[in-house]
Design a protein around this motif. Structure first.
Motif, PDB file in Angstrom:
ATOM      1  N   PHE A   6      -3.411   0.129  -3.869  1.00 56.31           N
ATOM      2  CA  PHE A   6      -3.893   0.570  -2.564  1.00 56.31           C
ATOM      3  C   PHE A   6      -3.405   2.301  -2.332  1.00 56.31           C
ATOM      4  O   PHE A   6      -2.511   2.692  -2.749  1.00 56.31           O
ATOM      5  N   THR A 338       3.555  -6.523  -2.790  1.00 55.37           N
ATOM      6  CA  THR A 338       4.369  -5.198  -2.325  1.00 55.37           C
ATOM      7  C   THR A 338       5.129  -4.719  -3.491  1.00 55.37           C
ATOM      8  O   THR A 338       6.142  -5.394  -4.029  1.00 55.37           O
ATOM      9  N   TYR A 368       0.569  -3.095  -3.285  1.00 55.98           N
ATOM     10  CA  TYR A 368       0.915  -2.308  -1.883  1.00 55.98           C
ATOM     11  C   TYR A 368       2.162  -1.569  -2.211  1.00 55.98           C
ATOM     12  O   TYR A 368       3.101  -2.283  -2.130  1.00 55.98           O
ATOM     13  N   HIS A 369       2.335  -0.318  -2.210  1.00 61.13           N
ATOM     14  CA  HIS A 369       1.114   0.708  -2.104  1.00 61.13           C
ATOM     15  C   HIS A 369       1.406   1.733  -3.056  1.00 61.13           C
ATOM     16  O   HIS A 369       2.626   2.402  -2.820  1.00 61.13           O
TER      17      HIS A 369
END
Length: 401
Positions: A6, A338, A368-369
């Motif tokens: 992301f 994450t 992420y991220h």
């Protein structure tokens, strides 16, 4: 597994080294925000800034004026944080580095719209409005979200999209200076505090055989033990205990139908606007009554409509198992992990977490991220994808699972 990181456009625009840095992580794809909610974001490597404050929900490109002419509900343009076609500029730079670019579109999460058009917001059983949460039962709001999905998802050069917040948003919300954690609500309290009582939802409850004038007081009575500090144990069973099984089932039926039909309409609109082969994924939670960025869905239904789902897997990937039985030859199950340690992620154990997700059905990964992570976090990501994950990293992952 195919992996996407992301990013926000402001992670790339103005930083000529960003595309190569992301490609060097070993990912094949970037999921780049095209429409996003308000946020305050760190940019730890950008040569021009360290903090970006996106003051309101906005599209990060120049919207089609003809599409939105004469409509009260329309997308907001970004301010200084993403002027002009910031998405397009970032996408071109990333594509030049050999990365596929998919759009990242946040839909039913918009505090600015709630402030400017209060009638669009979820209204709880006490009459309190949630300006961050558009009520997805309102016809004008649904029309806005469907058109926004199509426009923001199908940007030039994009090969697919990920639709976030395509369902009910409720009480839970990362809000400025939040002060709502004093009473533990549990899943049941969250559900009851997320029920909407706007005019359209009241009519919807009536269609399920409920009297909305009696339902709102019933919800308030059901919440009384919660306000006394008696956190209800369990998930849906606790809702049934507090509200009564029949009333609970009727509210859930209305909300599930409303979310399901919106998801169908938005995905169909994206497909109609997109070229052949365009991938449409939904950020999803397999518990249908859950609210938030990962919309509650019925796994069998959503995989018959979308090309796949992106499932939150930080802290555990068990939710993947609800989707796995319904996959088809075209289905993508992407595990969202994450990798920002300061946000509860586990970049040290990324390799082991990815293996665990694959064993439970994931065939792609989302990270992420990449823009928010520290250099140390990104170094662990790079090691994971180069096969250099250390034994102590795997052990650390297993000890925190």
């Amino acid at each position: 597994m195919r992996t996407s990181a992301f990013l926000y456009p402001w992670d790339v625009v103005g930083d000529p080294e960003a595309p190569a840095r992301v490609a060097d992580l070993g990912v094949q794809q970037v999921t780049l925000a095209a429409a996003y909610h308000s946020t305050r974001a760190l940019t730890p490597r950008h040569p021009r800034h360290r903090i970006v404050t996106a003051e309101h929900a906005a599209v990060l490109y120049e919207p089609d004026a003809a599409r939105w002419q004469g409509r009260d509900l329309r997308p907001y343009a970004a301010g200084s944080w993403a002027r002009g076609d910031a998405y397009g500029e970032a996408a071109d730079a990333l594509a030049s580095a050999g990365l596929d670019v998919h759009t990242w579109v946040v839909l039913a999460h918009n505090s600015r719209m709630g402030a400017d058009h209060p009638h669009t917001s979820v209204v709880n059983a006490y009459g309190d409005r949630y300006p961050w949460a558009p009520c997805i039962a309102r016809p004008a709001t649904r029309a806005y979200l469907v058109d926004l999905a199509a426009e923001a998802a199908v940007r030039p050069g994009a090969r697919g999209t990920e639709l976030e917040s395509l369902g009910w948003y409720g009480l839970a919300h990362l809000h400025a200076h939040d002060k709502i954690a004093g009473v533990p609500l549990g899943e049941a309290g969250q559900y009851l505090m997320s029920l909407c009582f706007c005019a359209d939802c009241r009519q919807g409850y009536a269609g399920q055989g409920l009297d909305p004038d009696e339902l709102a007081p019933a919800v308030r009575r059901a919440l009384e033990p919660v306000w006394r500090g008696e956190e209800p144990a369990g998930g849906w069973a606790a809702v049934e205990k507090l509200l009564g099984a029949d009333q609970a089932a009727a509210t859930r039926a209305w909300r599930e139908e409303t979310a399901r039909t919106l998801q169908e309409a938005a995905i169909a609109a994206v497909r109609a606007a997109a070229p052949d082969g365009f991938q449409v994924l939904l950020h999803a939670d397999p518990v249908t009554y859950h609210c938030g960025a990962n919309a509650g869905v019925d796994p069998e239904h959503i995989l018959s409509v979308a090309d796949g789902v992106v499932v939150p897997c930080t802290g555990g990937a068990d939710a993947l198992t609800a989707f796995a039985p319904y996959r088809t030859a075209r289905t993508t199950l992407a595990a969202n992990l994450t990798v920002v340690s300061g946000m509860g992620g586990n970049p040290v154990g990324l390799g082991a977490d990815a293996e665990r997700a694959a064993a439970l059905g994931a065939d792609e990964l989302r990270l992420y991220h990449a823009g928010l992570a520290s250099d140390v976090d990104l170094a662990y990501v790079k090691k994971a994808f180069s096969g250099e994950v250390r034994a102590d990293a795997v052990h650390a992952s297993q000890s925190t699972a």
